[in-house]
Design a protein around this motif. Structure first.
Motif, short mmCIF file in Angstrom:
data_model
loop_
_atom_site.label_atom_id
_atom_site.label_comp_id
_atom_site.label_asym_id
_atom_site.label_seq_id
_atom_site.Cartn_x
_atom_site.Cartn_y
_atom_site.Cartn_z
N ASN A 82 2.23 67.63 -21.22
CA ASN A 82 2.23 66.35 -20.58
C ASN A 82 3.55 65.75 -21.18
OD1 ASN A 82 1.57 65.10 -23.02
ND2 ASN A 82 -0.66 64.81 -22.27
N ALA A 83 3.87 64.44 -20.41
CA ALA A 83 4.88 63.65 -20.54
C ALA A 83 4.61 62.48 -21.87
CB ALA A 83 5.14 62.90 -19.28
N GLN A 84 3.57 62.81 -22.60
CA GLN A 84 3.20 62.22 -23.69
C GLN A 84 2.98 60.61 -23.61
OE1 GLN A 84 6.14 64.74 -26.27
NE2 GLN A 84 6.40 64.66 -24.35
N ILE A 85 2.78 60.09 -22.37
CA ILE A 85 2.48 58.89 -22.09
C ILE A 85 1.20 58.45 -22.73
CG2 ILE A 85 2.53 56.70 -20.65
CD1 ILE A 85 4.25 58.23 -18.75
N CYS A 100 -3.50 70.73 -21.28
CA CYS A 100 -2.40 69.84 -20.85
C CYS A 100 -1.91 68.95 -21.69
CB CYS A 100 -3.05 69.12 -19.61
SG CYS A 100 -3.03 70.11 -18.14
N THR A 124 -7.35 69.59 -23.91
CA THR A 124 -7.24 68.46 -24.45
C THR A 124 -8.67 67.91 -25.10
OG1 THR A 124 -5.55 67.79 -22.85
CG2 THR A 124 -6.47 65.89 -23.94
N ALA A 125 -9.57 68.13 -24.21
CA ALA A 125 -11.03 67.71 -24.63
C ALA A 125 -11.72 68.74 -25.50
CB ALA A 125 -12.06 67.45 -23.24
N HIS A 144 -2.70 56.73 -16.94
CA HIS A 144 -2.45 58.19 -17.27
C HIS A 144 -3.89 58.59 -17.76
CE1 HIS A 144 1.60 58.09 -16.44
NE2 HIS A 144 1.58 56.72 -16.64
N THR A 145 -4.21 59.96 -17.66
CA THR A 145 -5.43 60.28 -17.92
C THR A 145 -5.92 61.10 -19.08
OG1 THR A 145 -4.48 62.37 -16.40
CG2 THR A 145 -5.96 60.70 -15.72
N ALA A 146 -4.67 61.36 -19.96
CA ALA A 146 -5.13 62.19 -21.21
C ALA A 146 -5.92 61.37 -22.22
CB ALA A 146 -3.78 62.23 -22.03
N TYR A 202 0.35 65.09 -12.02
CA TYR A 202 -0.35 66.22 -12.49
C TYR A 202 -1.57 65.51 -13.33
CZ TYR A 202 4.64 67.34 -13.21
OH TYR A 202 5.73 67.70 -12.81
N VAL A 235 -13.49 82.64 -20.22
CA VAL A 235 -14.72 82.56 -19.75
C VAL A 235 -14.90 82.98 -18.12
CG1 VAL A 235 -16.85 81.21 -19.44
CG2 VAL A 235 -15.54 81.08 -21.56
N MET A 277 -3.13 76.79 -23.32
CA MET A 277 -2.90 76.88 -24.51
C MET A 277 -4.00 76.06 -25.41
SD MET A 277 1.05 76.26 -24.85
CE MET A 277 1.47 75.52 -23.13
N GLU A 324 -10.88 79.73 -25.92
CA GLU A 324 -9.45 79.21 -25.06
C GLU A 324 -9.11 80.56 -24.31
OE1 GLU A 324 -8.03 76.45 -24.10
OE2 GLU A 324 -6.19 77.84 -23.41
N ALA A 325 -8.64 80.14 -23.16
CA ALA A 325 -7.97 81.35 -22.38
C ALA A 325 -6.64 81.57 -22.93
CB ALA A 325 -7.89 80.87 -20.83
N ALA A 333 -11.72 65.99 -17.71
CA ALA A 333 -11.40 64.97 -16.76
C ALA A 333 -12.18 65.22 -15.55
CB ALA A 333 -9.94 65.12 -16.58
C1 LIG Z 1 3.15 67.96 -16.80
C2 LIG Z 1 2.01 67.13 -16.95
C3 LIG Z 1 2.34 65.96 -17.43
C4 LIG Z 1 1.33 65.02 -17.73
N1 LIG Z 1 1.62 63.96 -18.14
C5 LIG Z 1 0.82 62.85 -18.73
C6 LIG Z 1 1.16 61.62 -19.47
O1 LIG Z 1 2.31 61.64 -20.03
N2 LIG Z 1 0.16 61.04 -19.98
C7 LIG Z 1 -1.29 61.17 -19.69
O2 LIG Z 1 -2.08 60.57 -20.30
N3 LIG Z 1 -1.58 62.19 -19.11
C8 LIG Z 1 -0.62 63.39 -18.53
N4 LIG Z 1 -0.79 64.18 -17.88
C9 LIG Z 1 -2.67 64.48 -17.70
C10 LIG Z 1 -3.30 64.78 -19.05
O3 LIG Z 1 -2.71 65.55 -19.80
C11 LIG Z 1 -4.53 65.78 -18.34
O4 LIG Z 1 -5.34 64.79 -17.47
C12 LIG Z 1 -5.49 66.03 -19.74
O5 LIG Z 1 -4.63 66.58 -20.52
C13 LIG Z 1 -6.64 66.79 -19.06
O6 LIG Z 1 -7.39 67.10 -20.07
P1 LIG Z 1 -8.49 68.53 -19.82
O7 LIG Z 1 -9.30 68.39 -21.34
O8 LIG Z 1 -9.42 67.72 -18.75
O9 LIG Z 1 -8.03 69.68 -19.28
P2 LIG Z 1 -6.92 70.67 -20.05
O10 LIG Z 1 -6.06 69.88 -20.97
O11 LIG Z 1 -6.35 71.36 -18.82
O12 LIG Z 1 -7.72 71.71 -20.85
C14 LIG Z 1 -8.51 72.77 -20.12
C15 LIG Z 1 -8.27 73.87 -21.24
O13 LIG Z 1 -9.29 74.90 -20.69
C16 LIG Z 1 -8.79 76.01 -20.89
N5 LIG Z 1 -9.32 76.96 -19.89
C17 LIG Z 1 -9.09 77.04 -18.40
N6 LIG Z 1 -10.13 77.88 -17.89
C18 LIG Z 1 -10.74 78.73 -18.96
C19 LIG Z 1 -11.56 79.71 -18.71
N7 LIG Z 1 -11.92 80.27 -17.97
N8 LIG Z 1 -11.86 80.01 -20.06
C20 LIG Z 1 -11.48 79.61 -21.08
N9 LIG Z 1 -10.49 78.49 -21.16
C21 LIG Z 1 -10.22 78.02 -20.04
C22 LIG Z 1 -7.12 75.96 -20.45
O14 LIG Z 1 -6.44 76.99 -20.96
C23 LIG Z 1 -7.14 74.54 -21.11
O15 LIG Z 1 -6.76 74.66 -22.46
C24 LIG Z 1 -0.06 65.48 -17.67
C25 LIG Z 1 -0.30 66.57 -17.29
C26 LIG Z 1 0.60 67.56 -16.85
C27 LIG Z 1 0.06 68.87 -16.65
#
Ligand SMILES: Cc1cc2nc3c(=O)[nH]c(=O)nc-3n(C[C@H](O)[C@H](O)[C@H](O)COP(=O)(O)OP(=O)(O)OC[C@H]3O[C@@H](n4cnc5c(N)ncnc54)[C@H](O)[C@@H]3O)c2cc1C
Length: 641
Positions: A148-151, A144, A70-71, A619-621, A575, A290, A140, A91-92, A609
């Motif tokens: 995610n649930a797209q809220i 997330c 996401t970030a 919600h955390t996205a 989540y 990584v 991917m 990306e993994a 996050a």
């Molecule tokens: C099922 C579900 C429903 C949700 N519903 C909502 C919602 O409706 N609304 C909302 O606001 N939030 C929702 N969330 C939460 C929100 O999506 C997350 O808080 C946010 O996307 C987290 O972003 P991030 O960048 O911190 O981590 P992530 O998006 O998890 O990104 C981490 C990335 O790092 C990669 N990675 C991990 N380890 C390695 C490595 N060693 N080497 C290389 N790449 C690696 C992963 O593959 C991934 O692509 C939901 C989450 C889930 C799982």
């Protein structure tokens, strides 16, 4: 809920047997084919992503970003806007764009358990029936945001004012008034004639992330909103403005990350467009996990800098070293970011020694302060007929309904398949005397909110009941789901290493309900849930006489003892793990400063996050995307681009 798409193949098989007998199904069969063509052709995987399994030519970049989630996608896109800066995103997983279960709003849970997801589990939870809980994380591009649930929800303004109180130099930049511009920067809101009460001037209109009211919206949801209103909740035209988020959205459902064509919007689809991927200074590498950061002595002062990262396509495959000239950014999410830090020798010294890892910096805060939003799901039998129970078809009629919905979605991008399931939500305070009159609720509960106008509970509705991430098979009845979310948990958990093997999942212990106050607040939530279920017009479509063991009707007049037991056994993750490498003073367990730089290491930042000082009451996205937008600006400024 979400075995919707899992059922498609079965539905298609049944349909094909009936095609010759029912000519109208021929039309629907054609629609299904059209749908697959549409998804496949318009969302084919991008051509410009490299694959570590095939090797990469360049091994040196200005900025290396770990995790294209996401970030990470936001950062890669924003930083590579300057052609003089070479950026590599590792990306993994791989692209999600050709995955129908990710692109169709209702399909995401079908990916649970698949190789496109890190299928993680917590340790058994002693205060929550001693069972472990399933924690899926997207593996991917888009992370997330692909499952995610797209809220779309920004939380409460005071959440960010709380972030500004860490005591760090520069912390005031995180106050709502200063941070809000990053929410506006990423959003591209589509005004809707059926939601005229939303003030466009309070929304982002020109960013890359489409938001709007394009998801499905059932009559059950409308009844939920009116019942909340009738039970005394404030009505709000928009839950995402400086006015705060308390109340239930007026007339409208939730704003979602679903575009005008009815497709999920991820940070990959929004930020890594073909145009962005064709930049010669941006390299996106898939299947690149990584495993470790590599350090060297910093030249400018006594200290360390990260010179490179080790990356491997899979366990047992030898690693490649990718060098970073200027910055390394960790964006692997709240579980894997602390894991990578610890594997690299940055973390609680005692724990690192336990796994024979050389201590580079003793950072006791790494992996501590894990926060998550627990949710309690209740399934009720409904009688309106508007339930999406046919997503799990058990009769010929339900199969036909599902095929019809699929046909409709293929042609229009609309209809039940475009539901995100959480169609409406209300945010409220457990201490609100108008909702919980002190003569009926005399107990004083500790205030855990971030401010007087912020909630500690969320209540949402789904037009289909589900339990345990939809893995529990429910009786064949039309159902709806009511869900209570604890927004400000005091139970703090940990991420620790299982071993020094980077492919070994870390130990996740959220310590759910270890704070007794959390249970008290959830009990108030359950009282509210029971009240709304008995409030018209929602009450009129619930079969209150249902006694199925898995359904929640028996909770209607239950004692707090019974409700507590239900909470302990049913509680799951919403989540939202955060705060495992949080922004704060080192002395307070902080891992990064207000500029997201890791304490004690010169050129390493964390952007995901895990840096949230505390979990937002929502919600955390959206906060994650906003953090990444701000981080891109910080990095550009420090590199003087
Ligand atoms: C099922 C579900 C429903 C949700 N519903 C909502 C919602 O409706 N609304 C909302 O606001 N939030 C929702 N969330 C939460 C929100 O999506 C997350 O808080 C946010 O996307 C987290 O972003 P991030 O960048 O911190 O981590 P992530 O998006 O998890 O990104 C981490 C990335 O790092 C990669 N990675 C991990 N380890 C390695 C490595 N060693 N080497 C290389 N790449 C690696 C992963 O593959 C991934 O692509 C939901 C989450 C889930 C799982």
């Amino acid at each position: 809920m979400h075995s919707s798409l899992s059922s498609f193949s079965a539905a298609v098989a049944i349909a094909s047997r009936q095609l010759s007998a029912h000519p109208y199904l021929l039309f629907l069969g054609a629609a299904i084919l059209l749908y697959y063509r549409r998804i496949r052709l318009s969302q084919a995987a991008p051509l410009f992503t490299k694959d570590l399994r095939k090797g990469i030519e360049t091994d040196q970049y200005d900025v290396v970003i770990i995790g294209g989630g996401t970030a990470g996608c936001v950062l890669a896109s924003r930083l590579s806007e300057d052609p003089s800066l070479s950026v590599c995103l590792l990306e993994a997983g791989e692209s999600s764009l050709s995955l129908p279960h990710s692109r169709i709003p209702s399909g995401y849970a079908k990916l649970f358990g698949s190789e496109r997801v890190f299928n993680l589990n917590t340790t058994p939870q002693p205060y929550a029936a001693n069972n472990s809980r399933y924690w899926p994380r997207g593996k991917m591009l888009g992370g997330c945001s692909t499952i995610n649930a797209q809220i779309f929800h920004c939380g409460s303004p005071s959440d960010y004012d709380e972030w500004a109180r860490t005591g760090l130099e520069g912390a005031s930049d995180w106050s709502y008034v200063n941070f809000r511009k990053y929410f506006l920067r990423f959003e591209k809101f589509s005004p809707s004639t059926s939601h005229r009460d939303v003030d466009d001037s309070a929304r982002g209109m020109t960013g890359p992330v489409d938001t709007g009211f394009f998801g499905h919206f059932s009559s059950i949801t409308t009844k939920f909103i009116t019942a909340c209103q009738n039970a005394g909740m404030a009505l709000k035209s928009d839950l995402n403005t400086p006015d705060g988020t308390l109340g239930v959205a007026k007339v409208s459902d939730l704003v979602t990350y679903i575009d005008a064509k009815g497709r999920r919007v991820t940070t990959e689809s929004a930020y890594l467009t073909r145009q962005v991927l064709s930049r010669s200074n941006l390299t996106v590498v898939a299947h690149a996990s990584v495993t470790r950061l590599v350090f060297e002595k910093a030249s400018s002062r006594e200290g360390l800098r990260v010179s490179a990262v080790e990356v491997s396509p899979d366990e047992g495959v030898s690693f490649t070293v990718i060098r970073a000239r200027k910055e390394v950014v960790l964006s692997a999410g709240a579980i894997h970011t602390p894991q990578i830090l610890m594997l690299s020798g940055l973390g609680p010294a005692e724990q690192l020694r336990k796994h024979d890892i050389t201590v580079v910096q003793d950072l006791p805060g790494v992996g501590t302060h894990l926060m998550d939003h627990p949710v309690v799901d209740v399934v009720l039998e409904e009688t309106s007929g508007d339930s999406l129970s046919f997503f799990q078809p058990r009769t010929g009629f339900q199969t036909a309904q599902l095929i019809f919905a699929l046909g409709r979605y293929s042609i229009t991008g609309r209809g039940p398949l475009s539901t995100n399931f959480a169609e409406a939500a209300a945010f409220f305070r457990s201490s609100d005397p108008s909702l919980f009159p002190p003569d009926v609720y005399p107990a004083v509960i500790e205030d855990t909110t971030s401010g007087a106008d912020a909630p500690d509970l969320e209540f949402f509705v789904s037009p289909l009941g589900y339990l345990k991430h939809a893995q529990t098979r429910l009786p064949n009845r039309k159902s709806l789901g009511l869900h209570i979310v604890l927004l400000r948990p005091q139970s703090l958990g940990t991420i620790t290493l299982n071993s020094s093997n980077p492919f070994d999942p870390p130990v996740i212990d959220p310590k759910y309900l270890s704070s007794p106050n959390d249970m008290q607040i959830l009990l108030r939530g359950m009282h509210m849930l029971n009240r709304i279920a008995k409030t018209a017009p929602l009450a009129n479509i619930i079969n209150h006489g249902n006694r199925d063991a898995l359904f929640g009707h028996r909770l209607a007049n239950a004692s707090d003892t019974v409700l507590s037991e239900y909470i302990r056994t049913t509680l799951e993750s919403l989540y939202h793990p955060t705060s495992t490498a949080r922004m704060g003073l080192r002395a307070d367990g902080g891992v990064v400063d207000a500029y997201l730089r890791v304490h004690g290491v010169e050129n390493l930042r964390i952007v995901d996050a895990s840096i949230f000082p505390t979990i937002p009451s929502g919600h955390t996205a959206a906060p994650t995307i906003a953090v990444a937008e701000k981080a891109a600006e910080l990095i550009k400024a420090s590199l003087q681009i």
